[in-house]
Design a protein around this motif. Structure first.
Motif, PDB file in Angstrom:
ATOM      1  N   UNK A  25       8.681 -17.800   3.109  1.00  0.00           N
ATOM      2  CA  UNK A  25       7.911 -16.986   4.034  1.00  0.00           C
ATOM      3  C   UNK A  25       7.298 -17.736   5.193  1.00  0.00           C
ATOM      4  N   UNK A  26       6.425 -17.036   5.911  1.00  0.00           N
ATOM      5  CA  UNK A  26       5.839 -17.574   7.133  1.00  0.00           C
ATOM      6  C   UNK A  26       4.675 -18.510   6.832  1.00  0.00           C
ATOM      7  N   UNK A  27       4.632 -19.619   7.544  1.00  0.00           N
ATOM      8  CA  UNK A  27       3.563 -20.594   7.411  1.00  0.00           C
ATOM      9  C   UNK A  27       2.950 -20.830   8.792  1.00  0.00           C
ATOM     10  N   UNK A  28       1.630 -21.142   8.854  1.00  0.00           N
ATOM     11  CA  UNK A  28       1.022 -21.341  10.154  1.00  0.00           C
ATOM     12  C   UNK A  28      -0.295 -22.099  10.057  1.00  0.00           C
ATOM     13  N   UNK A  29      -0.743 -22.565  11.234  1.00  0.00           N
ATOM     14  CA  UNK A  29      -1.986 -23.307  11.326  1.00  0.00           C
ATOM     15  C   UNK A  29      -3.171 -22.349  11.237  1.00  0.00           C
ATOM     16  N   UNK A  30      -4.143 -22.706  10.384  1.00  0.00           N
ATOM     17  CA  UNK A  30      -5.354 -21.910  10.202  1.00  0.00           C
ATOM     18  C   UNK A  30      -6.567 -22.726  10.629  1.00  0.00           C
ATOM     19  N   UNK A  31      -7.616 -22.022  11.028  1.00  0.00           N
ATOM     20  CA  UNK A  31      -8.875 -22.697  11.309  1.00  0.00           C
ATOM     21  C   UNK A  31     -10.052 -21.852  10.850  1.00  0.00           C
ATOM     22  N   UNK A  86     -11.222 -18.284   6.917  1.00  0.00           N
ATOM     23  CA  UNK A  86     -10.149 -18.877   7.701  1.00  0.00           C
ATOM     24  C   UNK A  86      -9.354 -17.782   8.398  1.00  0.00           C
ATOM     25  N   UNK A  87      -8.802 -18.149   9.549  1.00  0.00           N
ATOM     26  CA  UNK A  87      -7.963 -17.211  10.297  1.00  0.00           C
ATOM     27  C   UNK A  87      -6.858 -17.999  10.988  1.00  0.00           C
ATOM     28  N   UNK A  88      -5.725 -17.353  11.252  1.00  0.00           N
ATOM     29  CA  UNK A  88      -4.679 -18.036  12.020  1.00  0.00           C
ATOM     30  C   UNK A  88      -5.194 -18.435  13.403  1.00  0.00           C
ATOM     31  N   UNK A  89      -4.846 -19.621  13.842  1.00  0.00           N
ATOM     32  CA  UNK A  89      -5.179 -20.030  15.211  1.00  0.00           C
ATOM     33  C   UNK A  89      -4.379 -19.151  16.158  1.00  0.00           C
ATOM     34  N   UNK A  90      -5.016 -18.445  17.088  1.00  0.00           N
ATOM     35  CA  UNK A  90      -4.286 -17.507  17.949  1.00  0.00           C
ATOM     36  C   UNK A  90      -3.454 -18.226  19.006  1.00  0.00           C
ATOM     37  N   UNK A  91      -2.465 -17.517  19.523  1.00  0.00           N
ATOM     38  CA  UNK A  91      -1.619 -18.069  20.586  1.00  0.00           C
ATOM     39  C   UNK A  91      -2.454 -18.521  21.779  1.00  0.00           C
ATOM     40  N   UNK A  92      -3.542 -17.792  22.059  1.00  0.00           N
ATOM     41  CA  UNK A  92      -4.348 -18.073  23.254  1.00  0.00           C
ATOM     42  C   UNK A  92      -5.021 -19.436  23.214  1.00  0.00           C
ATOM     43  N   UNK A  93      -5.083 -20.063  22.017  1.00  0.00           N
ATOM     44  CA  UNK A  93      -5.749 -21.365  21.906  1.00  0.00           C
ATOM     45  C   UNK A  93      -4.825 -22.520  22.268  1.00  0.00           C
ATOM     46  N   UNK A  94      -3.503 -22.258  22.370  1.00  0.00           N
ATOM     47  CA  UNK A  94      -2.544 -23.342  22.587  1.00  0.00           C
ATOM     48  C   UNK A  94      -2.095 -23.401  24.047  1.00  0.00           C
ATOM     49  N   UNK A  95      -1.759 -24.609  24.460  1.00  0.00           N
ATOM     50  CA  UNK A  95      -1.168 -24.852  25.766  1.00  0.00           C
ATOM     51  C   UNK A  95       0.009 -25.820  25.584  1.00  0.00           C
ATOM     52  N   UNK A 124      -2.921 -26.170   7.236  1.00  0.00           N
ATOM     53  CA  UNK A 124      -1.653 -25.497   7.503  1.00  0.00           C
ATOM     54  C   UNK A 124      -1.270 -24.736   6.249  1.00  0.00           C
ATOM     55  N   UNK A 125      -1.095 -23.443   6.364  1.00  0.00           N
ATOM     56  CA  UNK A 125      -0.736 -22.648   5.182  1.00  0.00           C
ATOM     57  C   UNK A 125       0.749 -22.832   4.906  1.00  0.00           C
TER      58      UNK A 125
END
Length: 824
Positions: free
Chosen positions: A525-531, A408-417, A472-473
């Motif tokens: 701490x920090x939480x984020x979407x993973x894929x 798994x890895x964080x979904x990068x900023x470049x994937x979002x619009x 989502x972590x």
């Protein structure tokens, strides 16, 4: 106080009574291996790792640091009237003294292992450190939990009715609790979710009155596990009584003093049921007053009503200090267990030029902290530690695989619009958002100690065609929609960590509507979407290994797949527990591929329970058990590999070859379990651990060859560091009563961790008397009986198997004449 006011004071979130000068107090505080859930704090290794140090002095000193940080956290958010909030008080719901009888239990990581004596000694040291030695004031109040006979399965813990034999109760399940009461003087006990012999633990007079108060002389208060009081009457739980007032009455009349309600299941602390119970005649007001007296005595002894607080030298800034972090690192180093070291691969003879650091736990925050944890301000992962220790080496990192699936890895900023986020000051996304803003990613750093939630909406562009997995972590609940399809729903009970992911097939270059929702209780701490991308197949890790001089594979488990009542959808796991002891299949496959490159591999296991790493034991030259090593854990692992210290941790649990070797998980009989009653061959025995130096034992002797049943004997042995490096040795004393019905194969009755410079010899002595000379007969009577007593003093048990040599040690014996029955 009125009856209604009294009832409110018997719940964990006791409100202020201004007219009486009583401030608010929240009794719910977690401190298993550091101040938990109160933001930044020093995080020590998980409890099972600290037990692996076999070091009571270090354990007491660690708990003293933790109690200092509890005082600091209390001061940081103390109310003007002296009150405290959730996770900001001084009553610590730790240690967990349950015996880790079966490695499939997900919460075994919270314990001190499978042995009653080790658990009692380590637990007592922890309690003494938490409570302090001031004759008038408690520094904090410790809580021995969960009383009693509780160790899984998680899926049935609210309905389980356990019928231990009298032998197993006296021999296994109660001794550590007794030790922490009679020797540790613990001031609080937590009663269990389950029933024992048909009676809920929190309403069990045999446990709470006959044993705890009458036999052992306990003087403190008993708090329910959170929701356990409701289990007494809940129809979907134990349903011991028909109504709630009858249920809380049964609890208080039979020894419970304080109700912890469980916000996760919508349970209150039942003040209205306490009032109803008194008015209906189920509960006497004198019993209510008795509990109130115990609770207010505790608050008084914490100094909470004094005009000037005790321990005035502690300030609100005395947490997460450099000195405390250094203590965490030292504890982590002391906890490391070297399981295998074929050809003396470790320590590295010289600094490797290229190191591949791979595996799901190589750069994982989760596997540093385990469960019930605080937030380290400067967490050091294994990858971080190796980079710091080998600054001139070329470090190649590839996760390669996830814990139970693809990497798994964080979904990068470049994937979002066009992403926007709405924040809410509650856990359910209710009402008007407290803030709405544009966002570059579905991530958040939760702040404050209150509940909050967030919703992200926008568009996601797929970079590849194939199956994706999303989660989502976070430490609490989450939901993810892709293309208006609910991909994963883990809104959950709101406390246990989760790794639940959902899958969906996407096409490269196509845009999809995305919605992510999450909530959080407290600042963690920090939480984020993973894929997981379709191309995540481990090839990157194999390629990194092929380029390296040495490979560090950091694998194992995490508290997101073993733990407390959680959702885990993977082979070998069930509800936080495990059905298999094997390394998860995706990790095993990658480990075999990495090994096939021909490069030397060090397997670093990070987990809270035993793993049946049989293939690795045969094929991998070096294996390190690092547990969940705390905020400084990466430094400790790197230092071990480099030889900055000689490892001296010892296993507090047995590593079996297979779960198939064990009785059914829900069978609480001890026959066939733990080193004391398991007759088969094991992978790594309880007490096992290798060193970079060599110790020899000689001249084992006893002070008397025959003693009376009411006498004592001193056992002595000479221990020599005959190797080439200074180091610690854990000297272990095992006692056996051959031919005695009910006696264990052998049982630990003494241990001491000693530091010896190379070439030095020290005489180590153990005094045996009273309960250390006893065994428990089939009728549950603890007795000292005439006959021979066999002793083994060594660096582990006197057992071996092909490929695993017997630990160094020496044997002796003595005889007992006469008989003596001991009290409960």
């Amino acid at each position: 106080m009125s009856l209604e006011e009294k009832a409110l004071q018997l719940g964990h979130d006791a409100p202020a009574l201004p007219r009486l000068g009583i401030p608010k107090y929240n009794w719910w505080n977690e401190g298993l291996h550091g101040v938990a859930r109160a933001g930044i704090a020093t995080v020590f290794p998980q409890a099972i790792g600290m037990a692996a140090t076999w070091d009571v002095d270090r354990m007491r000193n660690t708990a003293d640091v933790i109690s200092t940080e509890f005082r600091a956290k209390y001061l940081e958010r103390r109310h003007p009237d002296g009150g405290s909030d959730f996770y900001r008080g001084l009553t610590v719901w730790s240690p967990n003294l349950n015996i880790f009888r079966d490695p499939r239990w997900g919460r075994g990581q919270e314990t001190y292992g499978e042995d009653p004596y080790l658990t009692g000694q380590i637990g007592t040291a922890f309690i003494r450190g938490l409570q302090g030695d001031d004759p008038k004031y408690f520094k904090t109040i410790a809580t021995s939990k969960h009383f009693a006979v509780h160790s899984g399965p998680e899926s049935n813990r609210h309905r389980e009715d356990v019928y231990p034999s009298l032998h197993d109760l006296e021999d296994t399940y109660l001794p550590a609790f007794r030790t922490t009461v009679t020797e540790g003087k613990v001031a609080s006990i937590m009663c269990v979710y389950n029933a024992v012999w048909g009676v809920p633990g929190c309403a069990n007079a045999v446990l709470q009155e006959q044993y705890l108060r009458r036999a052992w002389g306990f003087q403190g208060y008993v708090v329910s596990d959170c929701g356990a009081a409701a289990n007494i009457y809940r129809k979907d739980a134990l349903h011991y009584t028909d109504t709630a007032p009858e249920g809380v009455a049964a609890g208080f009349e039979n020894g419970m003093d304080l109700i912890c309600g469980d916000y996760r299941n919508g349970m209150t602390t039942d003040p209205e049921n306490i009032v109803a119970a008194v008015r209906a005649g189920h509960l006497s007001e004198a019993t209510v007053d008795r509990s109130l007296q115990r609770l207010f005595e505790a608050r008084i002894r914490l100094g909470l009503f004094d005009p000037q607080l005790p321990f005035a030298n502690i300030t609100a800034k005395d947490y997460d200090t450099p000195e405390h972090r250094a203590k965490s690192r030292e504890m982590a180093e002391a906890s490391m267990v070297l399981l295998k070291n074929q050809g003396n691969l470790l320590p590295f003879k010289s600094a490797p030029r290229t190191i591949a650091v791979i595996g799901p736990n190589a750069d994982s925050f989760d596997t540093l902290v385990g469960n019930y944890y605080g937030t380290p301000s400067q967490p050091v992962t294994v990858l971080d530690g190796i980079r710091a220790r080998y600054p001139n080496a070329r470090i190649l990192h590839a996760q390669g695989v996830g814990l139970i699936g693809p990497a798994e890895a964080p979904v990068p900023d470049s994937a979002f619009r066009g992403l926007r986020v709405q924040h809410y000051a509650n856990r359910d996304l209710q009402g008007t958002p407290s803030a709405t803003e544009t966002a570059t990613n579905a991530q958040v750093t939760w702040s404050g100690d209150r509940e909050s939630s967030a919703r992200w909406t926008g568009t996601l562009v797929a970079p590849e065609t194939g199956e994706y997995r999303f989660r989502f972590s976070t430490e609490n609940g989450y939901r993810v929609w892709i293309d208006n399809k609910l991909v994963v729903d883990e809104w959950g009970v709101g406390d246990a960590p989760s790794i639940l992911a959902g899958s969906i097939r996407l096409k490269r270059g196509k845009s999809y509507a995305v919605r992510v929702e999450g909530f959080q209780r407290g600042a963690r701490g920090q939480q984020q979407l993973l894929w997981s991308l379709p191309s995540a197949n481990g090839d990157d890790a194999v390629a990194a290994a092929a380029q390296a001089d040495v490979v560090i594979f950091a694998g194992g488990l995490s508290a997101r797949i073993e733990g407390e009542e959680m959702k885990v959808q993977a082979k070998g796991f069930a509800g936080g527990d495990r059905t298999s002891l094997d390394l998860p299949e995706p990790q095993q496959k990658l480990l075999e591929r990495v090994h096939a490159t021909g490069k030397p591999v060090v397997l670093v296991l990070m987990n809270g329970s035993a793993l049946s790493v049989n293939w690795a034991d045969t094929n991998i030259p070096a294996i390190v058990e690092a547990w969940y090593p705390g905020g400084e854990g990466g430094h400790a692992v790197a230092g071990l590999l480099a030889g900055d210290y000689s490892p001296a941790g010892r296993l507090p649990v047995t590593f079996y070859t297979s779960a198939d070797d064990l009785p059914a998980f829900d069978n609480y009989a001890m026959q066939g379990r733990t080193y004391r009653y398991f007759n088969g061959e094991v992978l790594y025995p309880f007490g096992h651990g290798l060193s970079y130096t060599r110790f020899t034992y000689g001249n084992a002797r006893v002070s008397n060859k025959t003693i009376q049943a009411d006498g004592s004997v001193t056992v002595s042995v000479d221990v020599t560091n005959s190797g080439a490096m200074d180091g610690d040795e854990v000297v272990q004393l095992y006692v056996a009563h051959p031919g005695k019905d009910g006696a264990a194969i052998r049982t630990l009755q003494g241990f001491e961790r000693v530091h010896l410079k190379k070439g030095d010899t020290r005489t180590v002595r153990f005094a045996l008397k009273d309960r250390q000379l006893s065994f428990v007969d089939p009728q549950g009577r603890r007795r000292i009986s005439a006959g021979q007593v066999d002793l083994w003093v060594g660096g582990g048990q006197p057992v071996s198997r092909p490929g695993l040599a017997q630990a160094a040690g020496a044997a002796t014996s003595f005889a007992i004449s006469g008989e003596k029955l001991l009290p409960r």
